[in-house]
Design an enzyme around this catalytic site. Structure first.
Site, PDB file in Angstrom:
ATOM      1  N   CYS A   1      14.297 103.446  -1.710  1.00 32.19           N
ATOM      2  CA  CYS A   1      14.737 102.127  -2.181  1.00 32.19           C
ATOM      3  C   CYS A   1      13.717 101.506  -3.122  1.00 32.19           C
ATOM      4  O   CYS A   1      14.079 100.772  -4.020  1.00 32.19           O
ATOM      5  CB  CYS A   1      15.017 101.214  -0.995  1.00 32.19           C
ATOM      6  SG  CYS A   1      13.623 101.102   0.117  1.00 32.19           S
TER       7      CYS A   1
ATOM      8  N   LYS B   1      22.214 102.569  15.191  1.00 28.52           N
ATOM      9  CA  LYS B   1      23.131 103.572  14.641  1.00 28.52           C
ATOM     10  C   LYS B   1      22.495 104.238  13.429  1.00 28.52           C
ATOM     11  O   LYS B   1      22.305 103.615  12.393  1.00 28.52           O
ATOM     12  CB  LYS B   1      24.460 102.938  14.218  1.00 28.52           C
ATOM     13  CG  LYS B   1      25.509 104.020  13.950  1.00 28.52           C
ATOM     14  CD  LYS B   1      26.691 103.549  13.146  1.00 28.52           C
ATOM     15  CE  LYS B   1      26.422 103.539  11.677  1.00 28.52           C
ATOM     16  NZ  LYS B   1      26.098 104.868  11.100  1.00 28.52           N
TER      17      LYS B   1
ATOM     18  N   GLU C   1      21.287 101.522  -9.497  1.00 25.90           N
ATOM     19  CA  GLU C   1      20.407 102.337  -8.666  1.00 25.90           C
ATOM     20  C   GLU C   1      20.984 103.756  -8.581  1.00 25.90           C
ATOM     21  O   GLU C   1      22.104 103.949  -8.122  1.00 25.90           O
ATOM     22  CB  GLU C   1      20.317 101.737  -7.271  1.00 25.90           C
ATOM     23  CG  GLU C   1      19.367 102.501  -6.391  1.00 25.90           C
ATOM     24  CD  GLU C   1      19.243 101.898  -5.002  1.00 25.90           C
ATOM     25  OE1 GLU C   1      20.281 101.592  -4.394  1.00 25.90           O
ATOM     26  OE2 GLU C   1      18.104 101.770  -4.521  1.00 25.90           O
TER      27      GLU C   1
ATOM     28  N   GLU D   1      17.748  94.953   4.188  1.00 21.78           N
ATOM     29  CA  GLU D   1      16.838  95.658   3.271  1.00 21.78           C
ATOM     30  C   GLU D   1      17.719  96.548   2.412  1.00 21.78           C
ATOM     31  O   GLU D   1      18.234  97.557   2.890  1.00 21.78           O
ATOM     32  CB  GLU D   1      15.861  96.551   4.055  1.00 21.78           C
ATOM     33  CG  GLU D   1      15.022  95.826   5.069  1.00 21.78           C
ATOM     34  CD  GLU D   1      13.886  95.029   4.455  1.00 21.78           C
ATOM     35  OE1 GLU D   1      13.709  95.072   3.229  1.00 21.78           O
ATOM     36  OE2 GLU D   1      13.191  94.355   5.226  1.00 21.78           O
TER      37      GLU D   1
HETATM   38  P1  NAD Z   1      24.862 102.948   3.038  1.00 19.41           P
HETATM   39  O1  NAD Z   1      24.792 101.512   2.804  1.00 19.41           O
HETATM   40  O2  NAD Z   1      26.039 103.695   2.614  1.00 19.41           O
HETATM   41  O3  NAD Z   1      24.705 103.277   4.607  1.00 19.41           O
HETATM   42  C1  NAD Z   1      23.648 102.803   5.379  1.00 19.41           C
HETATM   43  C2  NAD Z   1      24.101 102.674   6.808  1.00 19.41           C
HETATM   44  O4  NAD Z   1      25.139 101.723   6.883  1.00 19.41           O
HETATM   45  C3  NAD Z   1      24.641 103.955   7.432  1.00 19.41           C
HETATM   46  O5  NAD Z   1      24.181 104.037   8.776  1.00 19.41           O
HETATM   47  C4  NAD Z   1      26.140 103.726   7.404  1.00 19.41           C
HETATM   48  O6  NAD Z   1      26.813 104.412   8.423  1.00 19.41           O
HETATM   49  C5  NAD Z   1      26.218 102.237   7.629  1.00 19.41           C
HETATM   50  N1  NAD Z   1      27.442 101.605   7.153  1.00 19.41           N
HETATM   51  C6  NAD Z   1      28.213 101.952   6.089  1.00 19.41           C
HETATM   52  N2  NAD Z   1      29.270 101.114   5.992  1.00 19.41           N
HETATM   53  C7  NAD Z   1      29.162 100.222   6.998  1.00 19.41           C
HETATM   54  C8  NAD Z   1      29.950  99.103   7.421  1.00 19.41           C
HETATM   55  N3  NAD Z   1      31.059  98.728   6.776  1.00 19.41           N
HETATM   56  N4  NAD Z   1      29.546  98.403   8.503  1.00 19.41           N
HETATM   57  C9  NAD Z   1      28.419  98.750   9.161  1.00 19.41           C
HETATM   58  N5  NAD Z   1      27.652  99.797   8.823  1.00 19.41           N
HETATM   59  C10 NAD Z   1      28.006 100.521   7.747  1.00 19.41           C
HETATM   60  O7  NAD Z   1      23.517 103.436   2.413  1.00 19.41           O
HETATM   61  P2  NAD Z   1      23.015 104.920   2.248  1.00 19.41           P
HETATM   62  O8  NAD Z   1      23.798 105.505   1.136  1.00 19.41           O
HETATM   63  O9  NAD Z   1      22.991 105.591   3.554  1.00 19.41           O
HETATM   64  O10 NAD Z   1      21.480 104.659   1.816  1.00 19.41           O
HETATM   65  C11 NAD Z   1      21.086 104.512   0.527  1.00 19.41           C
HETATM   66  C12 NAD Z   1      20.886 103.043   0.183  1.00 19.41           C
HETATM   67  O11 NAD Z   1      19.971 102.414   1.065  1.00 19.41           O
HETATM   68  C13 NAD Z   1      20.300 102.851  -1.172  1.00 19.41           C
HETATM   69  O12 NAD Z   1      21.028 101.898  -1.891  1.00 19.41           O
HETATM   70  C14 NAD Z   1      18.883 102.354  -0.914  1.00 19.41           C
HETATM   71  O13 NAD Z   1      18.312 101.611  -1.906  1.00 19.41           O
HETATM   72  C15 NAD Z   1      19.030 101.634   0.352  1.00 19.41           C
HETATM   73  N6  NAD Z   1      17.756 101.594   1.093  1.00 19.41           N
HETATM   74  C16 NAD Z   1      17.070 100.412   1.149  1.00 19.41           C
HETATM   75  C17 NAD Z   1      15.877 100.324   1.822  1.00 19.41           C
HETATM   76  C18 NAD Z   1      15.114  99.028   1.912  1.00 19.41           C
HETATM   77  O14 NAD Z   1      14.275  98.893   2.779  1.00 19.41           O
HETATM   78  N7  NAD Z   1      15.359  98.065   1.068  1.00 19.41           N
HETATM   79  C19 NAD Z   1      15.360 101.453   2.461  1.00 19.41           C
HETATM   80  C20 NAD Z   1      16.081 102.646   2.378  1.00 19.41           C
HETATM   81  C21 NAD Z   1      17.292 102.685   1.706  1.00 19.41           C
END
Ligand code: NAD
Length: 502
Positions: free
Chosen positions: A309, A200, A406, A275
């Protein structure tokens, strides 16, 4: 149009991309494009213009169930695990070849969906995704178990071995910052390990994953091995995480959502890898080449508009070089041309969404209120898109929000230090532990500091030395489990001990 803008207009999209945008919203399930069971849609925007460019399906529970059922069948009947590993390797390689051939179109899609400069998606995101597929493909023929002699049984009386088996059906949930790269970083090792999957993409950036599904079909992977479902996190994502027929959840995204997912996956005790976010330190010792270090420090925080990230968002510079380094980073920031994603001279695109734009500007404002000084940026250059200028904050204190949380934008918080022990403590004073960068020519100090830092990755004298062969992941609230390298493939396996009395 904002009258004060210094932002150029977004160049026209290519015909191939216009065609992709005009497609009827559908889901990729069991090897074909299928309509949703309901008519809910998610609007997709170009962050450079703020305008809607497409809509995709907001998957229903029934849609998610259908995708999981397809992945389950494809796993259980052995159409993927049962193939000779070499054939799986070749199919993953074929997928890499097709992606490579589609680089220009994929890069354009990624740039208009996420906002990142075309030079970045064409020069990094897509080639890196190709490399990830090719690297992981090799593991399909190299993963195997081992034979172990039991310790407490007479030699030769028991034949014992450990099998490494694919974990089963994986649910893979990815964020919007490197949409295709993050998706492929999950898809490739899962396929190499013999898993089937439902991916997804993030609701903000679903377009490259959908186009990738065409390539999955074209490559000839058996139906149901890769399924791609667009939808909201709280509904479609949650359904996937709780689904009893899913064996493993691999998630990249915010720490907040990672915790929700970890809790939701507990009821069925799924395997989980996370991650998550970071607030990564960049530590500069006084012996460095200031100009080169400044370029690296700027790259650490301004790349992808800071929506990374592993962004080096906390700079710790030794008191002796602090002022000259900040001056050099600010001079470098001035060269990061902010503009629309498809303009050839753009180095920094807009932020991904209106919401992210407001959030980042809110953090800068909070920093100002708490006493931070803005060396450069701190504002938006105007335009209809969601732009923020590269920003450097000084006079920050450890307790400030801009130091602790962050931001996920192009905002650097810089502090002075005097002593190496103190800087290690300050760098570790965070709930995160994803990455850290050290700049010095002193080899002993480099290794001593590397050992002290509580982070999953430590890089020296260059920003973001992430590689497809090197484990990627965090300590503390930056998550658990590792992607990339052998460990990334092993994360999609279970161990089975077989012991037979002879
Ligand atoms: P987010 O956590 O809001 O969303 C990420 C994904 O999770 C999306 O596909 C979203 O639809 C899904 N999601 C949201 N709520 C959910 C739930 N309750 N159940 C299942 N899935 C759900 O993150 P974002 O705002 O899209 O991305 C930014 C964040 O991602 C930042 O905090 C960043 O640091 C982190 N990030 C981490 C890495 C890593 O490898 N450590 C890499 C990239 C981004």
């Amino acid at each position: 149009m904002n009258e004060m803008t210094s932002i150029a207009a977004q160049p026209a999209y290519s015909d191939a991309v216009k065609k992709a945008l005009a497609r009827e919203p559908a889901l990729f399930i069991d090897g074909e494009w299928v309509a949703s069971t309901h008519d809910k849609r998610i609007a997709v925007y170009d962050p450079s213009t703020g305008k809607q460019i497409a809509s995709v399906v907001d998957a229903s529970d029934a849609d998610v169930d259908k995708a999981v059922a397809a992945a389950r069948r494809a796993f259980d009947d052995g159409r993927w695990t049962g193939l000779p590993p070499y054939q799986r390797q070749r199919l993953i390689e074929k997928l890499a070849d097709l992606l490579e051939a589609a680089t220009a179109e994929m890069a354009e899609i990624e740039s208009i969906d996420n906002g990142k400069p075309r030079a970045a998606s064409q020069g990094y995101d897509i080639p890196r995704s190709v490399q990830t597929l090719r690297y992981a493909a090799g593991w399909a023929t190299r993963m195997s178990g081992e034979q172990v002699d039991p310790a407490g049984m007479p030699t030769g009386t028991v034949h014992a071995y450990i099998r490494r088996e694919p974990v089963g059906v994986a649910a893979q949930i990815v964020p919007w910052n490197f949409p295709l790269m993050m998706a492929v970083q999950k898809i490739a090792p899962a396929l190499a390990a013999g898993c089937t999957l439902v991916l997804k993409p993030a609701e903000q950036t679903p377009l490259s994953a959908l186009r990738f599904a065409d390539l999955v079909a074209e490559a000839g992977l058996p139906a149901g091995v890769v399924n791609i479902v667009t939808g909201l996190g709280e509904t479609a994502g949650d359904r996937l995480v709780r689904h009893p027929d899913v064996d493993k959840v691999a998630f990249t995204g915010s720490t907040e959502v990672g915790k929700i997912i970890n809790r939701a996956a507990t009821d069925t005790l799924k395997r989980v890898t996370l991650e998550l976010g970071g607030k990564s330190p960049v530590i500069v010792l006084p012996d460095v080449d200031v100009a080169r270090t400044a370029r690296g420090a700027a790259m650490s925080i301004f790349m992808n508009s800071g929506q990374v990230c592993i962004a080096g968002s906390r700079l710790f510079a030794h008191r002796d070089i602090f002022d000259s380094l900040i001056e050099a980073v600010a001079a470098n920031a001035a060269g990061w041309k902010v503009g629309p994603s498809l303009a050839p001279d753009t180095m920094m695109g807009p932020l991904v969404s209106d919401e992210q734009h407001a959030r980042v500007l809110g953090y800068i404002e909070a920093g100002r209120k708490e006493g931070a000084s803005v060396v450069c940026g701190g504002d938006t250059p105007g335009g209809d898109g969601w732009f923020v200028n590269p920003t450097i904050l000084v006079d920050v204190k450890p307790e400030m929000k801009v130091v602790r949380e962050e931001i996920f934008g192009p905002v650097l918080a810089a502090q002075r230090y005097d002593d190496l022990d103190d800087v290690a403590k300050a760098a570790n004073d965070t709930t995160y532990g994803l990455a850290a960068t050290i700049w010095t020519r002193d080899v002993s100090a480099m290794h001593q500091l590397a050992a002290k830092l509580k982070a999953g990755m430590v890089w020296g004298n260059a920003p973001a030395l992430a590689d497809v062969a090197l484990p990627f992941g965090g300590y503390k609230q930056s998550g658990f489990g590792r992607e990339s390298g052998r460990y990334g493939v092993e994360a999609y396996t279970e161990l089975k001990t077989v012991a037979i009395a002879l």
